[in-house]
Write a protein that holds these residues in place. Structure first.
Motif, PDB file in Angstrom:
ATOM      1  N   GLN A   1       0.845  -1.184   0.000  1.00 44.97           N
ATOM      2  CA  GLN A   1       0.000   0.000   0.000  1.00 44.97           C
ATOM      3  C   GLN A   1       0.885   1.239   0.000  1.00 44.97           C
ATOM      4  OE1 GLN A   1      -2.933   0.209   3.141  1.00 44.97           O
ATOM      5  NE2 GLN A   1      -4.162   1.670   1.964  1.00 44.97           N
ATOM      6  N   ALA A   2       0.778   2.002  -1.070  1.00 42.66           N
ATOM      7  CA  ALA A   2       1.525   3.251  -1.188  1.00 42.66           C
ATOM      8  C   ALA A   2       0.692   4.381  -0.593  1.00 42.66           C
ATOM      9  CB  ALA A   2       1.843   3.533  -2.653  1.00 42.66           C
ATOM     10  N   PRO A   3       1.332   5.471  -0.205  1.00 43.99           N
ATOM     11  CA  PRO A   3       0.600   6.600   0.378  1.00 43.99           C
ATOM     12  C   PRO A   3      -0.498   7.089  -0.551  1.00 43.99           C
ATOM     13  CG  PRO A   3       2.946   6.888   0.695  1.00 43.99           C
ATOM     14  CD  PRO A   3       2.789   5.707  -0.220  1.00 43.99           C
ATOM     15  N   GLY A   4      -1.702   7.216  -0.013  1.00 46.43           N
ATOM     16  CA  GLY A   4      -2.819   7.726  -0.782  1.00 46.43           C
ATOM     17  C   GLY A   4      -3.422   6.749  -1.761  1.00 46.43           C
TER      18      GLY A   4
ATOM     19  N   PHE B   1      -2.516  -6.260  -4.502  1.00 45.40           N
ATOM     20  CA  PHE B   1      -1.859  -7.561  -4.532  1.00 45.40           C
ATOM     21  C   PHE B   1      -0.513  -7.446  -5.238  1.00 45.40           C
ATOM     22  CE2 PHE B   1      -1.308 -12.029  -4.899  1.00 45.40           C
ATOM     23  CZ  PHE B   1      -0.881 -12.287  -6.188  1.00 45.40           C
ATOM     24  N   VAL B   2       0.507  -8.138  -4.699  1.00 44.10           N
ATOM     25  CA  VAL B   2       1.834  -8.134  -5.307  1.00 44.10           C
ATOM     26  C   VAL B   2       2.199  -9.520  -5.821  1.00 44.10           C
ATOM     27  CG1 VAL B   2       4.298  -7.791  -4.905  1.00 44.10           C
ATOM     28  CG2 VAL B   2       2.635  -6.235  -3.856  1.00 44.10           C
ATOM     29  N   ALA B   3       2.155 -10.523  -4.944  1.00 41.77           N
ATOM     30  CA  ALA B   3       2.579 -11.864  -5.350  1.00 41.77           C
ATOM     31  C   ALA B   3       2.034 -12.888  -4.369  1.00 41.77           C
ATOM     32  CB  ALA B   3       4.100 -11.958  -5.409  1.00 41.77           C
TER      33      ALA B   3
ATOM     34  N   GLU C   1       8.360   3.793  -7.732  1.00 42.78           N
ATOM     35  CA  GLU C   1       6.940   3.445  -7.595  1.00 42.78           C
ATOM     36  C   GLU C   1       6.709   2.159  -6.790  1.00 42.78           C
ATOM     37  OE1 GLU C   1       8.600   4.166 -10.419  1.00 42.78           O
ATOM     38  OE2 GLU C   1       7.858   2.961 -12.119  1.00 42.78           O
ATOM     39  N   ASP C   2       7.781   1.455  -6.428  1.00 47.72           N
ATOM     40  CA  ASP C   2       7.640   0.299  -5.541  1.00 47.72           C
ATOM     41  C   ASP C   2       7.583   0.723  -4.074  1.00 47.72           C
ATOM     42  OD1 ASP C   2       9.930  -1.500  -7.650  1.00 47.72           O
ATOM     43  OD2 ASP C   2       7.744  -1.676  -7.596  1.00 47.72           O
ATOM     44  N   THR C   3       7.791   1.999  -3.807  1.00 47.17           N
ATOM     45  CA  THR C   3       7.722   2.499  -2.440  1.00 47.17           C
ATOM     46  C   THR C   3       6.335   2.277  -1.857  1.00 47.17           C
ATOM     47  OG1 THR C   3       9.430   4.175  -2.784  1.00 47.17           O
ATOM     48  CG2 THR C   3       7.854   4.577  -1.004  1.00 47.17           C
ATOM     49  N   ALA C   4       6.292   1.594  -0.713  1.00 48.80           N
ATOM     50  CA  ALA C   4       5.012   1.251  -0.095  1.00 48.80           C
ATOM     51  C   ALA C   4       5.277   0.513   1.213  1.00 48.80           C
ATOM     52  CB  ALA C   4       4.179   0.368  -1.021  1.00 48.80           C
ATOM     53  N   VAL C   5       4.207   0.324   1.964  1.00 48.84           N
ATOM     54  CA  VAL C   5       4.247  -0.621   3.081  1.00 48.84           C
ATOM     55  C   VAL C   5       3.864  -1.980   2.516  1.00 48.84           C
ATOM     56  CG1 VAL C   5       3.316  -1.264   5.315  1.00 48.84           C
ATOM     57  CG2 VAL C   5       3.660   1.158   4.763  1.00 48.84           C
TER      58      VAL C   5
ATOM     59  N   GLY D   1      -0.101  -9.527   8.109  1.00 50.96           N
ATOM     60  CA  GLY D   1       0.971  -9.058   8.965  1.00 50.96           C
ATOM     61  C   GLY D   1       0.789  -7.571   9.240  1.00 50.96           C
ATOM     62  N   GLN D   2       1.708  -7.009  10.016  1.00 50.28           N
ATOM     63  CA  GLN D   2       1.613  -5.601  10.383  1.00 50.28           C
ATOM     64  C   GLN D   2       2.241  -4.688   9.340  1.00 50.28           C
ATOM     65  OE1 GLN D   2      -0.082  -4.310  13.119  1.00 50.28           O
ATOM     66  NE2 GLN D   2      -0.832  -6.408  13.025  1.00 50.28           N
ATOM     67  N   GLY D   3       3.053  -5.239   8.463  1.00 47.19           N
ATOM     68  CA  GLY D   3       3.637  -4.447   7.382  1.00 47.19           C
ATOM     69  C   GLY D   3       5.070  -4.027   7.659  1.00 47.19           C
ATOM     70  N   THR D   4       5.812  -3.838   6.568  1.00 50.24           N
ATOM     71  CA  THR D   4       7.179  -3.335   6.643  1.00 50.24           C
ATOM     72  C   THR D   4       7.361  -2.294   5.538  1.00 50.24           C
ATOM     73  OG1 THR D   4       9.527  -3.954   6.708  1.00 50.24           O
ATOM     74  CG2 THR D   4       8.141  -5.184   5.171  1.00 50.24           C
ATOM     75  N   GLN D   5       7.985  -1.191   5.878  1.00 49.79           N
ATOM     76  CA  GLN D   5       8.123  -0.088   4.939  1.00 49.79           C
ATOM     77  C   GLN D   5       9.276  -0.336   3.971  1.00 49.79           C
ATOM     78  OE1 GLN D   5       6.309   2.997   4.623  1.00 49.79           O
ATOM     79  NE2 GLN D   5       7.543   3.138   2.757  1.00 49.79           N
TER      80      GLN D   5
END
Length: 122
Positions: free
Chosen positions: A39-42, A47-49, A89-93, A113-117
């Motif tokens: 999830q990117a800002p805004g 889904f990624v993989a 553009e891959d920047t995201a949690v 999960g809780q996510g990783t930046q």
């Protein structure tokens, strides 16, 4: 209590590589599909993989095909995401997710999960 704990996120330059890990605990997920969302800002979470529990069947979003590789170690209850040739553009949690099948997990995972930046600098 089920827990999915991501690690490996951080800051990387465009064109570089990063490897994310997600360790599951609380039960065995060896017969579940495991995967990643971001999830990117805004923006909405996307889904990624994903990877199936058997035969290593994989599924990727078009935006990461050829650059990202998902794998898993059932003995360790862990799923990985190797990210190569990263772009700003891959920047995201990035979130780890688990579900019964790739099809269901890619739409509505059972566990998150809780996510990783991950931040990619240009």
């Amino acid at each position: 209590q089920v827990q999915l704990v991501e690690s490996g996120g951080g800051l990387v330059q465009a064109g570089g590589s990063l490897r994310l890990s997600c360790a599951a605990s609380g039960r065995s997920f060896s017969r579940y599909a495991m995967g990643w969302f971001r999830q990117a800002p805004g923006k909405e979470r996307e889904f990624v993989a994903a990877i199936s529990w058997s035969f290593g069947t994989t599924s990727y979003a078009d935006s990461v095909k050829g650059r990202f590789t998902i794998s898993r170690d059932n003995a360790k209850n862990t799923v990985y995401l190797q990210m190569n040739s990263v772009k700003p553009e891959d920047t995201a949690v990035y979130y780890c997710a688990v579900g019964p099948t790739i099809a269901t997990m890619s739409v509505r995972p059972e566990y998150w999960g809780q996510g990783t930046q991950v931040t990619v600098s240009s």
